[in-house]
Motif scaffolding. Structure first.
Motif, mmCIF file in Angstrom:
data_model
loop_
_atom_site.group_PDB
_atom_site.id
_atom_site.type_symbol
_atom_site.label_atom_id
_atom_site.label_comp_id
_atom_site.label_asym_id
_atom_site.label_seq_id
_atom_site.Cartn_x
_atom_site.Cartn_y
_atom_site.Cartn_z
ATOM 1 N N THR A 1 0.831 -1.210 0.000
ATOM 2 C CA THR A 1 0.000 0.000 0.000
ATOM 3 C C THR A 1 0.862 1.255 0.000
ATOM 4 O O THR A 1 0.602 2.211 -0.742
ATOM 5 C CB THR A 1 -0.950 -0.002 1.216
ATOM 6 O OG1 THR A 1 -1.710 -1.220 1.213
ATOM 7 C CG2 THR A 1 -1.905 1.178 1.173
ATOM 8 N N LEU B 1 -5.911 5.943 5.315
ATOM 9 C CA LEU B 1 -6.595 4.985 4.463
ATOM 10 C C LEU B 1 -8.113 5.160 4.524
ATOM 11 O O LEU B 1 -8.806 5.078 3.500
ATOM 12 C CB LEU B 1 -6.228 3.547 4.870
ATOM 13 C CG LEU B 1 -4.757 3.132 4.742
ATOM 14 C CD1 LEU B 1 -4.581 1.682 5.176
ATOM 15 C CD2 LEU B 1 -4.238 3.333 3.325
ATOM 16 N N LYS C 1 -9.134 8.460 2.737
ATOM 17 C CA LYS C 1 -9.076 8.335 1.280
ATOM 18 C C LYS C 1 -10.157 7.405 0.721
ATOM 19 O O LYS C 1 -10.346 7.325 -0.495
ATOM 20 C CB LYS C 1 -7.694 7.817 0.848
ATOM 21 C CG LYS C 1 -6.587 8.847 0.954
ATOM 22 C CD LYS C 1 -6.724 9.899 -0.134
ATOM 23 C CE LYS C 1 -5.539 10.844 -0.163
ATOM 24 N NZ LYS C 1 -5.660 11.855 -1.234
ATOM 25 N N TYR D 1 -9.989 4.195 0.982
ATOM 26 C CA TYR D 1 -9.373 2.919 0.614
ATOM 27 C C TYR D 1 -9.856 1.785 1.527
ATOM 28 O O TYR D 1 -9.898 0.627 1.133
ATOM 29 C CB TYR D 1 -7.848 3.002 0.719
ATOM 30 C CG TYR D 1 -7.189 4.016 -0.189
ATOM 31 C CD1 TYR D 1 -7.846 4.508 -1.323
ATOM 32 C CD2 TYR D 1 -5.905 4.477 0.077
ATOM 33 C CE1 TYR D 1 -7.237 5.431 -2.155
ATOM 34 C CE2 TYR D 1 -5.285 5.408 -0.755
ATOM 35 C CZ TYR D 1 -5.963 5.888 -1.860
ATOM 36 O OH TYR D 1 -5.351 6.816 -2.684
ATOM 37 N N VAL D 2 -10.168 2.158 2.764
ATOM 38 C CA VAL D 2 -10.602 1.202 3.782
ATOM 39 C C VAL D 2 -11.868 1.755 4.414
ATOM 40 O O VAL D 2 -11.934 2.952 4.729
ATOM 41 C CB VAL D 2 -9.482 1.014 4.841
ATOM 42 C CG1 VAL D 2 -10.023 0.408 6.104
ATOM 43 C CG2 VAL D 2 -8.350 0.159 4.290
ATOM 44 N N ASP D 3 -12.873 0.914 4.590
ATOM 45 C CA ASP D 3 -14.120 1.404 5.179
ATOM 46 C C ASP D 3 -14.379 0.744 6.534
ATOM 47 O O ASP D 3 -13.663 -0.152 6.963
ATOM 48 C CB ASP D 3 -15.302 1.136 4.230
ATOM 49 C CG ASP D 3 -15.518 -0.362 3.970
ATOM 50 O OD1 ASP D 3 -14.849 -1.190 4.616
ATOM 51 O OD2 ASP D 3 -16.372 -0.685 3.116
ATOM 52 N N LYS E 1 -8.834 -5.820 4.231
ATOM 53 C CA LYS E 1 -9.345 -4.565 3.669
ATOM 54 C C LYS E 1 -8.285 -3.894 2.792
ATOM 55 O O LYS E 1 -8.581 -3.393 1.703
ATOM 56 C CB LYS E 1 -9.784 -3.612 4.795
ATOM 57 C CG LYS E 1 -11.136 -3.960 5.426
ATOM 58 C CD LYS E 1 -11.452 -3.023 6.584
ATOM 59 C CE LYS E 1 -12.775 -3.358 7.250
ATOM 60 N NZ LYS E 1 -13.943 -2.971 6.447
ATOM 61 N N MET E 2 -7.041 -3.888 3.258
ATOM 62 C CA MET E 2 -5.963 -3.334 2.438
ATOM 63 C C MET E 2 -5.776 -4.170 1.172
ATOM 64 O O MET E 2 -5.555 -3.630 0.086
ATOM 65 C CB MET E 2 -4.656 -3.268 3.242
ATOM 66 C CG MET E 2 -4.604 -2.134 4.246
ATOM 67 S SD MET E 2 -2.931 -1.824 4.892
ATOM 68 C CE MET E 2 -2.754 -3.168 6.051
ATOM 69 N N ARG F 1 -8.052 -5.888 -0.397
ATOM 70 C CA ARG F 1 -9.174 -5.610 -1.306
ATOM 71 C C ARG F 1 -8.942 -4.308 -2.058
ATOM 72 O O ARG F 1 -9.205 -4.207 -3.258
ATOM 73 C CB ARG F 1 -10.471 -5.552 -0.494
ATOM 74 C CG ARG F 1 -11.743 -5.670 -1.331
ATOM 75 C CD ARG F 1 -12.968 -5.832 -0.444
ATOM 76 N NE ARG F 1 -12.912 -7.070 0.326
ATOM 77 C CZ ARG F 1 -12.836 -7.146 1.652
ATOM 78 N NH1 ARG F 1 -12.795 -6.041 2.377
ATOM 79 N NH2 ARG F 1 -12.791 -8.300 2.255
ATOM 80 N N HIS F 2 -8.420 -3.298 -1.339
ATOM 81 C CA HIS F 2 -8.106 -2.022 -1.997
ATOM 82 C C HIS F 2 -7.038 -2.218 -3.068
ATOM 83 O O HIS F 2 -7.158 -1.699 -4.187
ATOM 84 C CB HIS F 2 -7.631 -0.995 -0.965
ATOM 85 C CG HIS F 2 -6.870 0.148 -1.566
ATOM 86 N ND1 HIS F 2 -7.443 1.040 -2.449
ATOM 87 C CD2 HIS F 2 -5.558 0.511 -1.452
ATOM 88 C CE1 HIS F 2 -6.528 1.914 -2.841
ATOM 89 N NE2 HIS F 2 -5.381 1.610 -2.253
ATOM 90 N N GLY G 1 -8.224 -1.297 -6.529
ATOM 91 C CA GLY G 1 -7.899 0.111 -6.754
ATOM 92 C C GLY G 1 -6.460 0.369 -7.142
ATOM 93 O O GLY G 1 -5.978 1.508 -7.039
ATOM 94 N N SER G 2 -5.752 -0.676 -7.579
ATOM 95 C CA SER G 2 -4.345 -0.480 -7.944
ATOM 96 C C SER G 2 -3.959 -1.511 -9.010
ATOM 97 O O SER G 2 -4.747 -2.393 -9.363
ATOM 98 C CB SER G 2 -3.437 -0.660 -6.713
ATOM 99 O OG SER G 2 -3.244 -2.035 -6.430
#
Length: 501
Positions: free
Chosen positions: A30, A104, A107, A109-111, A196-197, A199-200, A204-205
């Protein structure tokens, strides 16, 4: 994570390869993606999901290690003074983690931060006059630091009954107890955070994640790059993958992988695997009477990782209590490892270190044998030091994660057992590995920034610096020396992480 990740084939070449799908690799990936979204990064995880080994919720205590309650971080010196330097260092490292996690969340990126972090008071509890005097001195010294502002101390039974009613039930009024309490403590589900990281990164990357893929060997090439043998465990297919930079975050398997790289810095390292067990209760009547993490002193000859504690845990929205840890032994380096892990790790480069560490830690060997031999009833007897009327039927035994304690080469002793977390980096800064255990996951962000400082020093001081300060505003400053900054950043992370202290 979707099955499509399992069926893909890795490319032959990456800028960065991260080995292991735990919190360290997820954090490093990340960070690197934020610094440079164009980096071609691959993560190889041998199991079918992120965070199934040491990072999994029940494989660790879930303590946001910040030295609020861990007495081994504040040793008493021969002159009677209390050294809080390590406590301040650990507290600052956890504040770095909270800042990054808050970033995070901010942004998107993490909920849902409550899935992975919740407020939970951290307490130290000691028994007897001598330890009560030590705890008072510790409290007085820590209270001088802004990082421990708000810590309460008490020997009053009525006050302690307010704080820990379950522990104080049926206590003799003449018994001397002392406790400190920090409401700012946290319970952390590192497994949930890691996924969660992950999944981002997946959605998302351009970071590529390969599950059921195991790195079996790491070899240096003449051009300075690293060549790895990667096995697809679902298809029993092997291929070679090359990377400019490699990070080994494979828990207990980091040691043999580091050894396979043949870097000079890995010489003399050995590993001693220690497993653990918890007593766990889901009885909500008991849970409601204990809303804290309570640590006490380690018994004589016990390693720091075996400090007894009675903890509130919040996992998947459900509360439980955990007591332990009780040490166990297995020759595996991972829970889902091989019984041959320990014997296969012994070689001519670390044999002297291993023997020296064993010879100079015979009391620890005796302690481990005693722990392994305990039955459930005997473990319940230890629990009754905390909960006088603990009933065996309320508690179940749960196996914790597998830890590999570092054994380092030592000129005088031959080998020395280390209980911390250590980063090993080669001279060129092209390969790095994380070894060791506690405080581990709590300080993942600090540890990974340490890796980046050693391996990418010019970028960290140059083109990555602005983004770094956005993610970790306190970077490069000692919070203990900046009370206003400490308060400001704690308020920021409290708001973003929805903490309630």
């Amino acid at each position: 994570m979707p099955q499509t990740l399992i069926s893909r084939t890795p490319k032959p070449k990456y800028d960065v390869v991260l080995i292991g799908g735990g919190i360290m690799s997820a954090t490093l990936a990340t960070l690197l993606h934020e610094f440079d979204p164009n980096l071609e990064i691959a993560i190889f995880e041998r199991l079918g999901r992120f965070a199934k080994e040491s990072t999994a919720a029940w494989n660790n205590a879930g303590t946001g290690h910040s030295a609020f309650c861990e007495l081994n971080y504040t040793p008493e010196q021969p002159d009677g003074s209390i050294d809080i330097s390590k406590a301040e260092s650990i507290a600052e490292q956890f504040e770095i983690s909270k800042q990054f996690w808050a970033y995070l969340v901010d942004k998107g990126y993490v909920d849902t931060p409550k899935d992975f972090i919740n407020s939970c008071a951290h307490m130290s509890l000691v028994f007897g006059e001598k330890d009560a005097e030590y705890l008072k001195k510790r409290h007085d010294k820590l209270s001088e630091s802004v990082l421990f502002k708000g810590m309460e101390f008490s020997t009053d039974h009525d006050k302690l009954r307010e704080w820990i009613p379950l522990v104080m039930s049926k206590r003799n009024k003449s018994e001397v107890l002392a406790a400190t309490k920090m409401d700012m403590g946290t319970d952390v589900n590192f497994g949930s955070l890691t996924r969660k990281m992950g999944r981002h990164l997946m959605l998302g990357s351009n970071v590529e994640i390969f599950l059921y893929h195991e790195v079996k060997d790491i070899n240096p090439r003449n051009d300075g790059k690293w060549e790895m043998k990667v096995k697809d465990r679902t298809k029993n297919h092997k291929q070679e993958v090359v990377a400019d930079f490699v990070f080994i975050g494979a828990g207990g398997y980091a040691l043999p992988l580091l050894d396979s790289s043949d870097i000079k810095e890995s010489e003399g390292y050995g590993g001693f695997p220690v497993s653990g067990q918890w007593l766990v209760t889901h009885n909500q009547e008991l849970v409601e009477k204990h809303q804290a993490k309570v640590y006490t002193q380690a018994t004589v000859d016990a390693p720091p990782m075996s400090v007894p504690h009675l903890d509130l845990r919040i996992i998947d929205g459900k509360k439980a209590l955990l007591f332990g840890p009780f040490a166990g032994f297995s020759t595996k380096f991972l829970k889902e490892g091989s019984y041959l892990d320990l014997p296969e790790s012994v070689n001519t480069k670390n044999l002297r270190s291993l023997f020296g560490a064993w010879w100079h830690n015979l009391p620890l060997t005796k302690y481990l044998i005693q722990q392994v031999a305990m039955n459930k009833a005997q473990r319940i007897q230890h629990l009754r030091e905390f909960i006088k009327d603990a009933k065996e039927e309320d508690w179940e035994l749960k196996v914790a994660g597998q830890r590999v304690q570092i054994i380092k080469k030592d000129d005088q002793l031959g080998g020395k057992l280390e209980f911390g977390t250590e980063v090993v980096v080669n001279k060129a800064g092209t390969i790095a590995s994380l070894l060791g255990a506690s405080p581990g996951a709590s300080t993942a962000v600090y540890a990974m920034l340490n890796v980046l400082e050693k391996c990418f020093p010019e970028k960290m001081e140059g083109e990555w610096k602005a983004k770094l300060l956005e993610m970790v505003p306190s970077y490069g400053q000692k919070l203990a020396q900046h009370p206003e900054l400490t308060d400001k950043l704690r308020d920021y992370s409290k708001e973003k992480l929805e903490l309630e202290y």
